[in-house]
Motif scaffolding. Structure first.
Motif, mmCIF file in Angstrom:
data_model
loop_
_atom_site.group_PDB
_atom_site.id
_atom_site.type_symbol
_atom_site.label_atom_id
_atom_site.label_comp_id
_atom_site.label_asym_id
_atom_site.label_seq_id
_atom_site.Cartn_x
_atom_site.Cartn_y
_atom_site.Cartn_z
ATOM 1 N N GLU A 292 0.847 -1.195 0.000
ATOM 2 C CA GLU A 292 0.000 0.000 0.000
ATOM 3 C C GLU A 292 0.881 1.242 0.000
ATOM 4 O O GLU A 292 1.798 1.364 0.813
ATOM 5 C CB GLU A 292 -0.927 0.034 1.228
ATOM 6 C CG GLU A 292 -1.777 1.317 1.260
ATOM 7 C CD GLU A 292 -2.813 1.364 2.369
ATOM 8 O OE1 GLU A 292 -2.888 0.411 3.176
ATOM 9 O OE2 GLU A 292 -3.561 2.371 2.422
ATOM 10 N N ASN B 120 -4.598 5.096 -2.048
ATOM 11 C CA ASN B 120 -5.833 5.612 -1.456
ATOM 12 C C ASN B 120 -6.425 6.730 -2.298
ATOM 13 O O ASN B 120 -5.733 7.668 -2.674
ATOM 14 C CB ASN B 120 -5.540 6.121 -0.046
ATOM 15 C CG ASN B 120 -5.105 5.006 0.872
ATOM 16 O OD1 ASN B 120 -5.916 4.222 1.351
ATOM 17 N ND2 ASN B 120 -3.798 4.900 1.096
ATOM 18 N N GLU C 152 -7.923 2.084 -3.443
ATOM 19 C CA GLU C 152 -8.635 1.864 -2.186
ATOM 20 C C GLU C 152 -9.601 3.025 -1.967
ATOM 21 O O GLU C 152 -9.191 4.177 -1.893
ATOM 22 C CB GLU C 152 -7.652 1.782 -1.007
ATOM 23 C CG GLU C 152 -6.705 0.605 -1.091
ATOM 24 C CD GLU C 152 -5.877 0.395 0.184
ATOM 25 O OE1 GLU C 152 -6.118 1.084 1.187
ATOM 26 O OE2 GLU C 152 -4.986 -0.480 0.153
ATOM 27 N N ASP D 107 -11.740 0.170 1.527
ATOM 28 C CA ASP D 107 -10.858 0.417 2.664
ATOM 29 C C ASP D 107 -11.689 0.598 3.937
ATOM 30 O O ASP D 107 -12.855 1.000 3.865
ATOM 31 C CB ASP D 107 -10.073 1.709 2.370
ATOM 32 C CG ASP D 107 -8.808 1.822 3.181
ATOM 33 O OD1 ASP D 107 -8.496 0.901 3.968
ATOM 34 O OD2 ASP D 107 -8.107 2.838 3.012
ATOM 35 N N LYS E 69 -10.908 -4.580 2.676
ATOM 36 C CA LYS E 69 -9.890 -4.441 3.717
ATOM 37 C C LYS E 69 -10.593 -4.230 5.055
ATOM 38 O O LYS E 69 -11.208 -3.185 5.281
ATOM 39 C CB LYS E 69 -8.962 -3.261 3.411
ATOM 40 C CG LYS E 69 -8.158 -3.449 2.118
ATOM 41 C CD LYS E 69 -7.106 -2.373 1.944
ATOM 42 C CE LYS E 69 -5.894 -2.639 2.815
ATOM 43 N NZ LYS E 69 -4.860 -1.594 2.635
ATOM 44 N N GLU F 156 -6.212 -5.385 8.140
ATOM 45 C CA GLU F 156 -5.332 -4.255 8.408
ATOM 46 C C GLU F 156 -5.036 -4.155 9.893
ATOM 47 O O GLU F 156 -5.839 -4.581 10.714
ATOM 48 C CB GLU F 156 -6.036 -2.951 8.032
ATOM 49 C CG GLU F 156 -6.209 -2.705 6.580
ATOM 50 C CD GLU F 156 -6.590 -1.244 6.373
ATOM 51 O OE1 GLU F 156 -5.686 -0.467 6.067
ATOM 52 O OE2 GLU F 156 -7.764 -0.902 6.536
HETATM 53 CA CA CA Z 1 -5.875 2.466 2.794
#
Ligand code: CA
Ligand code: C2E
Ligand code: CA
Ligand code: CA
Length: 275
Positions: free
Chosen positions: A58, A116, A148, A178, A199, A232
């Motif tokens: 990421e 992101n 994401e 996300d 996620k 995560e």
């Molecule tokens: Ca993220």
């Protein structure tokens, strides 16, 4: 007393005035920083349980302030989002992340990069154009760049959002939700949009094993829609083992590695792959 109450009010408004001023300063500085491209990406590995290797990273933005050093996104992303500066910063981040994906591909490294996308950036018309430009690069690794987005991006005109996500997906990008489980609670979107990955928010992982039932539920849901599931905020061996035992696909968190800069990344990946 009344007097004390009044003083308290004065005190707070003075403090708020100072805060507002500090914020204005940051805003001015941020504008300059975006023009000067004072930003860099750090990368945090995503470890795949099945292969026992890092198959994805990421990208996380950092502000390289000329005087203050490295500044974390918590200090500037929301200001950028509220002022609209995220559109320019987001373009910069997208460019850095896609160029990184292209160079990894050119080096023969088979690694996905996820980045992101903020709600405001998702609405920015330039997003699709830029995504299309990068997808046409001769060395663009199709299927190896993931966006994401958070659940609040999906609130609004579902037909429009579906069209946009399908266009992005057709260009060869992956789409991840996300912070899954913390936002929009209407789950009907799950089957309506082209989603490749969920996620699970780190707050669920932090509460293991108490949160086990809800994580199991999310794992089942992800399997039903054929999505990859990433946990995560995996901070301990206990988290890691629990997730492995429950057939989670990937883990990301301090237990494996903190986010690192581009220079450190190959070494961190090598260590995780051989450990
Ligand atoms: Ca993220
Ligand atoms: P996020 O997308 O949920 O990213 C995960 C955050 O959790 C990162 O913080 C990461 O360093 C941190 N983290 C990773 N492993 C652990 C762990 O085991 N425990 C704990 N407690 N935390 C962990 P970071 O880099 O400070 O980013 C914070 C947030 O800022 C991100 O949350 C994301 O919402 C936003 N952000 C970061 N980079 C970007 C970007 O390039 N664009 C946009 N729009 N937002 C970004
Ligand atoms: Ca997250
Ligand atoms: Ca988060």
């Amino acid at each position: 007393s009344k007097q004390a109450g009044r003083n308290r009010v004065t005190f707070f408004s003075a403090e708020m005035g100072a805060l507002a001023k500090a914020r204005d300063l940051v805003e001015v500085e941020l504008k300059r920083a975006i023009e000067n491209r004072e930003f860099t990406l750090h990368f945090q590995p995503r470890f795949c349980f099945k292969t026992g290797t890092v198959i994805s990273v990421e990208a996380l933005v950092r502000w390289e302030h000329p005087k203050r050093g490295l500044i974390m996104p918590a200090e500037f992303i929301s200001i950028c989002e509220e002022t609209g500066m995220i559109e320019d910063l987001g373009q910069l981040i997208l460019e850095m992340a896609c160029m990184k994906a292209i160079s990894l591909h050119q080096e023969g490294r088979d690694i996905q990069i996820s980045l992101n996308i903020s709600p405001r950036q998702f609405e920015d018309n330039r997003l699709l154009k830029s995504l299309e430009t990068f997808s046409r690069h001769p060395d663009f690794p199709r299927g190896k760049v993931e966006l994401e987005i958070t659940e609040n991006v999906l609130i609004g005109d579902h037909e429009l959002i579906a069209k946009k996500l399908e266009a992005i997906s057709d260009m060869g990008y992956q789409i991840a939700i996300d912070d899954f489980g913390t936002g929009y609670s209407n789950l009907s979107y799950i089957s309506r949009f082209p989603l490749n990955c969920l996620k699970i928010d780190q707050s669920f992982i932090a509460q293991l094993p108490k949160s086990g039932p809800i994580i199991s539920l999310i794992l089942t849901l992800a399997e039903q829609i054929n999505a990859t599931i990433v946990a995560e905020g995996v901070e301990t061996r206990e988290h890691f083992e629990w997730l492995r035992n429950h057939k989670c696909d990937q883990a990301q968190g301090y237990f494996l590695s903190h986010p690192v800069d581009a220079e450190e990344l190959p070494h961190v990946i090598e260590t995780l792959n051989s450990g």
